[in-house]
Motif scaffolding. Structure first.
Motif, PDB file in Angstrom:
ATOM      1  N   ASN A 133      -2.318  10.281   7.462  1.00 54.54           N
ATOM      2  CA  ASN A 133      -3.380   9.273   7.493  1.00 54.54           C
ATOM      3  C   ASN A 133      -4.519   9.666   6.550  1.00 54.54           C
ATOM      4  O   ASN A 133      -4.498  10.724   5.925  1.00 54.54           O
ATOM      5  CB  ASN A 133      -3.835   8.979   8.926  1.00 54.54           C
ATOM      6  CG  ASN A 133      -4.803   9.986   9.489  1.00 54.54           C
ATOM      7  OD1 ASN A 133      -5.346  10.851   8.802  1.00 54.54           O
ATOM      8  ND2 ASN A 133      -5.038   9.881  10.772  1.00 54.54           N
ATOM      9  N   TYR A 155      -1.275   6.672   3.943  1.00 54.14           N
ATOM     10  CA  TYR A 155      -0.733   5.324   4.154  1.00 54.14           C
ATOM     11  C   TYR A 155      -1.447   4.329   3.232  1.00 54.14           C
ATOM     12  O   TYR A 155      -0.805   3.472   2.622  1.00 54.14           O
ATOM     13  CB  TYR A 155      -0.919   4.887   5.610  1.00 54.14           C
ATOM     14  CG  TYR A 155      -0.139   5.712   6.607  1.00 54.14           C
ATOM     15  CD1 TYR A 155       1.200   5.459   6.846  1.00 54.14           C
ATOM     16  CD2 TYR A 155      -0.747   6.740   7.313  1.00 54.14           C
ATOM     17  CE1 TYR A 155       1.920   6.216   7.769  1.00 54.14           C
ATOM     18  CE2 TYR A 155      -0.044   7.501   8.231  1.00 54.14           C
ATOM     19  CZ  TYR A 155       1.295   7.232   8.456  1.00 54.14           C
ATOM     20  OH  TYR A 155       2.002   7.986   9.362  1.00 54.14           O
ATOM     21  N   GLY A 179       3.072   2.358   7.743  1.00 54.90           N
ATOM     22  CA  GLY A 179       3.527   3.097   8.917  1.00 54.90           C
ATOM     23  C   GLY A 179       4.712   2.431   9.581  1.00 54.90           C
ATOM     24  O   GLY A 179       5.691   3.081   9.951  1.00 54.90           O
ATOM     25  N   TYR A 180       4.637   1.112   9.723  1.00 53.08           N
ATOM     26  CA  TYR A 180       5.747   0.354  10.312  1.00 53.08           C
ATOM     27  C   TYR A 180       7.005   0.519   9.451  1.00 53.08           C
ATOM     28  O   TYR A 180       8.094   0.767   9.970  1.00 53.08           O
ATOM     29  CB  TYR A 180       5.371  -1.127  10.428  1.00 53.08           C
ATOM     30  CG  TYR A 180       6.499  -1.983  10.924  1.00 53.08           C
ATOM     31  CD1 TYR A 180       6.727  -2.138  12.289  1.00 53.08           C
ATOM     32  CD2 TYR A 180       7.357  -2.631  10.039  1.00 53.08           C
ATOM     33  CE1 TYR A 180       7.783  -2.915  12.757  1.00 53.08           C
ATOM     34  CE2 TYR A 180       8.412  -3.401  10.487  1.00 53.08           C
ATOM     35  CZ  TYR A 180       8.619  -3.543  11.846  1.00 53.08           C
ATOM     36  OH  TYR A 180       9.669  -4.304  12.309  1.00 53.08           O
ATOM     37  N   SER A 225      -2.016  -0.706   4.988  1.00 51.66           N
ATOM     38  CA  SER A 225      -1.655   0.667   5.362  1.00 51.66           C
ATOM     39  C   SER A 225      -0.881   0.721   6.676  1.00 51.66           C
ATOM     40  O   SER A 225       0.028   1.537   6.836  1.00 51.66           O
ATOM     41  CB  SER A 225      -2.880   1.564   5.408  1.00 51.66           C
ATOM     42  OG  SER A 225      -3.851   1.049   6.280  1.00 51.66           O
ATOM     43  N   ARG A 226      -1.195  -0.156   7.611  1.00 57.29           N
ATOM     44  CA  ARG A 226      -0.434  -0.179   8.870  1.00 57.29           C
ATOM     45  C   ARG A 226       1.008  -0.598   8.633  1.00 57.29           C
ATOM     46  O   ARG A 226       1.925  -0.133   9.302  1.00 57.29           O
ATOM     47  CB  ARG A 226      -1.085  -1.101   9.889  1.00 57.29           C
ATOM     48  CG  ARG A 226      -2.342  -0.511  10.480  1.00 57.29           C
ATOM     49  CD  ARG A 226      -2.932  -1.453  11.502  1.00 57.29           C
ATOM     50  NE  ARG A 226      -4.177  -0.911  11.986  1.00 57.29           N
ATOM     51  CZ  ARG A 226      -4.472  -0.797  13.264  1.00 57.29           C
ATOM     52  NH1 ARG A 226      -3.633  -1.205  14.181  1.00 57.29           N
ATOM     53  NH2 ARG A 226      -5.623  -0.281  13.629  1.00 57.29           N
ATOM     54  N   GLN A 227       1.199  -1.493   7.685  1.00 52.00           N
ATOM     55  CA  GLN A 227       2.555  -1.923   7.357  1.00 52.00           C
ATOM     56  C   GLN A 227       3.358  -0.767   6.764  1.00 52.00           C
ATOM     57  O   GLN A 227       4.563  -0.689   6.948  1.00 52.00           O
ATOM     58  CB  GLN A 227       2.521  -3.110   6.397  1.00 52.00           C
ATOM     59  CG  GLN A 227       3.875  -3.762   6.203  1.00 52.00           C
ATOM     60  CD  GLN A 227       3.809  -5.002   5.337  1.00 52.00           C
ATOM     61  OE1 GLN A 227       2.765  -5.379   4.823  1.00 52.00           O
ATOM     62  NE2 GLN A 227       4.944  -5.641   5.171  1.00 52.00           N
TER      63      GLN A 227
END
Length: 120
Positions: free
Chosen positions: A57, A22, A39-40, A35-37
């Motif tokens: 990850n 990510y 995943g979203y 990186s969370r974005q």
């Protein structure tokens, strides 16, 4: 060009038989802290448009269970491409040294040029 369009372009370049993280996708999109974005985006913005099974990850853990129909679908899709995912403790893991996408500075520069061209 918005982040999800960039993400789509980057994810489509991940070669079969390799995985990217990510964070790696976020960095190549020019947003290293997003990186969370990523995943979203894989789950809600680009569902079905990109090879999401090739994104793991930062530890090589297959963490896309919420995206796929079954909890082991990501592992199955990766194994069909020759990527070995092994069970460790409570999750499937791939060896990033062996299967990680080794993109180059030239790849990053090419993507940046493409993104810049879209801004005009």
């Amino acid at each position: 060009m918005d982040f999800y369009k960039r993400m789509s372009i980057v994810c489509q370049r991940i070669p079969a038989g390799t995985v990217a993280t990510y964070g790696q996708i976020a960095l190549l999109c020019g947003k290293p802290r997003n990186s969370r974005q990523v995943g979203y985006g894989l789950r809600f913005q680009l569902a079905g448009e990109v090879p999401a099974h090739r994104v793991v990850n930062g530890k090589g853990i297959l963490s896309g269970a919420g995206y796929f129909e079954t909890w082991d679908m990501q592992k199955i899709l990766l194994q069909e491409e020759g990527v070995e995912a092994v069970w460790k403790e409570d999750c499937f893991v791939v060896d990033l040294k062996k299967y990680g996408w080794k993109n180059t500075m030239a790849d990053a520069a090419e993507l940046e040029k493409l993104f810049e061209a879209e801004r005009i």
